[in-house]
Design an enzyme around this catalytic site. Structure first.
Site, PDB file in Angstrom:
ATOM      1  N   ARG A  97       0.837  -1.227   0.046  1.00  0.00           N
ATOM      2  CA  ARG A  97      -0.115  -0.186   0.127  1.00  0.00           C
ATOM      3  C   ARG A  97       0.463   1.286   0.042  1.00  0.00           C
ATOM      4  O   ARG A  97       2.041   1.235   0.262  1.00  0.00           O
ATOM      5  CB  ARG A  97      -0.819  -0.224   1.024  1.00  0.00           C
ATOM      6  CG  ARG A  97      -2.222  -0.813   1.120  1.00  0.00           C
ATOM      7  CD  ARG A  97      -2.653  -0.807   2.559  1.00  0.00           C
ATOM      8  NE  ARG A  97      -1.974  -1.046   3.618  1.00  0.00           N
ATOM      9  CZ  ARG A  97      -2.110  -1.117   5.248  1.00  0.00           C
ATOM     10  NH1 ARG A  97      -3.583  -0.678   5.003  1.00  0.00           N
ATOM     11  NH2 ARG A  97      -1.142  -1.192   5.724  1.00  0.00           N
ATOM     12  N   PHE A 304      -2.997  -4.008   9.799  1.00  0.00           N
ATOM     13  CA  PHE A 304      -2.902  -5.039  10.979  1.00  0.00           C
ATOM     14  C   PHE A 304      -2.623  -5.975  11.156  1.00  0.00           C
ATOM     15  O   PHE A 304      -2.161  -6.321  10.110  1.00  0.00           O
ATOM     16  CB  PHE A 304      -4.123  -3.680  11.386  1.00  0.00           C
ATOM     17  CG  PHE A 304      -4.379  -2.573  11.272  1.00  0.00           C
ATOM     18  CD1 PHE A 304      -2.537  -2.046  12.129  1.00  0.00           C
ATOM     19  CD2 PHE A 304      -5.306  -1.338  10.872  1.00  0.00           C
ATOM     20  CE1 PHE A 304      -2.889  -0.299  12.417  1.00  0.00           C
ATOM     21  CE2 PHE A 304      -4.937   0.027  11.306  1.00  0.00           C
ATOM     22  CZ  PHE A 304      -3.642   0.128  11.486  1.00  0.00           C
ATOM     23  N   PHE A 384      14.524  -8.800  16.842  1.00  0.00           N
ATOM     24  CA  PHE A 384      14.692  -6.981  17.380  1.00  0.00           C
ATOM     25  C   PHE A 384      15.938  -7.628  17.981  1.00  0.00           C
ATOM     26  O   PHE A 384      15.861  -8.401  18.644  1.00  0.00           O
ATOM     27  CB  PHE A 384      13.401  -7.257  18.676  1.00  0.00           C
ATOM     28  CG  PHE A 384      12.485  -6.238  17.824  1.00  0.00           C
ATOM     29  CD1 PHE A 384      11.874  -4.805  17.545  1.00  0.00           C
ATOM     30  CD2 PHE A 384      11.696  -7.033  16.895  1.00  0.00           C
ATOM     31  CE1 PHE A 384      11.337  -3.931  17.662  1.00  0.00           C
ATOM     32  CE2 PHE A 384      10.463  -6.222  16.431  1.00  0.00           C
ATOM     33  CZ  PHE A 384      10.394  -4.614  16.421  1.00  0.00           C
TER      34      PHE A 384
END
Length: 559
Positions: A97, A304, A384
């Protein structure tokens, strides 16, 4: 300790190829693309006609657990997986998007990936790009102007000024514009009435733009937009105003998908950007179809978590576009899982296996949702730097114990090289496991039953409560013959429920539908739950405070 470069620094230092090389790489002819500067291009819709007999590439959908302030990195994994598939010898195209300036300037940041898994030129993509969103803003507001002018000039269609449902838009978070009064200043300044603004990416024109199959289909859909009602509840459409041609004209260039590249020069098609908490949350159908004709694998994402973007991709976009997804990637981060498990945000850098264990319930629900659609999936642990080996080992073993394929994914730090395991597992399951994809509900079911199916199967709710307003609107929509359309749920992204503070996997709850809105041009009905807003506001310290340009005009502070 060496300084870790920012996303914008990584993007600026990247070796970006002329867009002609990317166009050549995917087999576009000279007539099928138009340069938009050195590193961006528009792809002609004639490409789809030329390639209509070409078999579609395998469509891979990337989704995630419910998002948290800790970050999930869905777009980063999408880009990284595309790069990894190319590294292991497959022709992959990424479809994403376009970022909205609302979150870019607000709290979320851009949507071009991160680290060494980005699409570039990221500063262009995250700002004005090729002007598509501005074109949609203009078309939306032109329609608003036509409506008010029609009323001012005699109101031949007998539009009830109290029942106009079309709002103006701006592609920014601006809470002050949610409710306004227009037409003040005397009889020559228009007819006074209450109005309001949505953010552009919530406009029905954005949804139409992203679900249209070609220019003719877009014009047909624009004509069906309901702008308001007469006093007797008869709907008034764009066709009644006779302006569908003008709106199509404003969008004729924007509807061509945009071609760019990733940091590793993987082709990327970026087009359209509806929000997933208030719209259907997927890039344009044209971009996905084009990518599927130009690549052996198409890696796309839906906004989401799987309860929003993936549900709408599979129940709305795939149905309208007759898409056949082959597999799903569910992105999860250890930080977000701990937050869903009740760990305080300030303590997420600390190892906490107990909190991690509690948070796995959220991941489990999203796994069940994808299984309900009949699709195989891989869990991508988006690592992470603060994740400990013990935490990674726990999530890996948990996935294996629950019969799920899992891949440690380190594309933020290592680019495509960090997604090789994920790419190989995707290739494996798309070769070895058959997709039995099927939408969750039949279109001929009632509006209430379709909403209840989503609430129970996807959210895990006990049931649905409809306000008196929603019940009346369902009766009116059924009388108008709109009950056969799919449902687009407007719900908070932070929780499986309609209460954003209920993290993890809430139990014994009901969803409340407060209002329904027709998006007849887009081809769905919007059911609003909870307190979800169609015009967000800015946070106390918006991301814009960190943005600037240097003396050479280079962007600073984008992420």
């Amino acid at each position: 300790m060496p300084k870790v470069p920012t996303d914008i620094e990584i993007a600026t230092d990247a070796e970006i190829k002329p867009i002609k090389e990317i166009a050549d790489k995917i087999g576009l002819t000279e007539e099928e693309w138009e340069p938009y500067g050195k590193h961006k291009a528009k792809i002609s819709l004639s490409t789809l006609e030329r390639l209509k007999e070409t078999p579609d590439g395998k469509l891979i959908l990337v989704t995630s657990i419910n998002p948290t302030p800790a970050g999930e990195g869905k777009s980063t994994v999408t880009v990284g997986l595309g790069q990894a598939l190319n590294r292991v010898g497959h022709k992959a195209v990424v479809a994403l998007r376009e970022p909205s300036l609302g979150p870019t300037m607000g709290i979320k940041g851009g949507a071009s990936g991160g680290g060494y898994a980005q699409v570039i030129p990221m500063e262009d993509i995250n700002l004005h790009f090729t002007g598509d969103i501005h074109a949609i803003t203009t078309a939306n507001n032109a329609l608003a102007a036509f409506i008010d002018n029609h009323i001012f000039q005699g109101n031949e269609c007998e539009i009830d000024a109290r029942r106009i449902v079309w709002k103006r838009v701006v592609d920014l978070n601006d809470r002050a514009l949610r409710n306004v009064v227009i037409g003040l200043g005397g009889s020559k300044q228009g007819v006074p009435r209450e109005d309001g603004f949505n953010i552009t990416v919530a406009s029905e024109i954005m949804a139409i733009f992203c679900l249209a199959k070609d220019v003719a289909d877009m014009r047909h859909r624009l004509a069906k937009i309901v702008v308001g009602y007469q006093a007797d509840s008869t709907p008034i459409t764009v066709a009644d105003l006779g302006v569908e041609g003008a709106l199509t004209l404003l969008l004729k260039d924007a509807i061509m998908p945009n071609l760019v590249q990733t940091l590793e020069n993987t082709p990327a098609i970026i087009h359209g950007g509806p929000f997933a908490n208030i719209a259907h949350g997927c890039n344009s159908l044209l971009a996905t179809k084009m990518a599927s004709k130009l690549g052996d694998y198409v890696v796309t994402e839906a906004g989401f978590g799987a309860d929003l973007g993936a549900e709408k991709f599979l129940n709305i976009k795939a149905r309208i576009g007759e898409l056949d997804p082959k597999a799903v990637v569910i992105v999860a981060t250890i930080r977000a899982l701990k937050l869903h498990g009740g760990v305080d945000q300030a303590a997420l850098k600390e190892e906490n296996l107990k909190g991690l264990q509690a948070g796995m319930k959220n991941l489990k629900k999203h796994m069940e949702t994808i299984e309900a659609f009949g699709l195989p999936f891989v869990i991508a642990i988006n690592r992470f730097v603060t994740d400990t080996d013990s935490e990674v080992d726990y999530v890996t073993k948990w996935c294996e114990q629950h019969g799920a394929q899992v891949a440690l994914t380190e594309v933020w730090e290592h680019g495509g090289a960090g997604g090789i395991d994920l790419a190989e597992k995707i290739v494996e399951i798309t070769n070895d496991k058959s997709s039995h994809f099927q939408p969750l509900y039949d279109l001929e079911e009632t509006i209430e039953d379709k909403i209840k199916m989503i609430a129970r199967k996807v959210y895990g709710a006990n049931g649905v409560q409809f306000t008196p307003q929603a019940k009346q609107q369902i009766l009116e929509m059924t009388a108008n013959g709109w009950d056969h359309l799919p449902i687009c749920m407007a719900k908070t992204q932070y929780s499986l429920s309609d209460e954003p503070t209920l993290l993890g996997r809430p139990e014994n709850f009901e969803i409340t539908v407060r209002e329904l809105r027709p998006s007849i041009g887009a081809g769905f009905l919007v059911a609003l739950t909870g307190d979800v807003l169609t015009m967000p506001g800015l946070p106390k310290e918006p991301a814009a405070l960190r943005m600037d340009v240097d003396e050479k005009g280079n962007a600073l502070g984008l992420f």
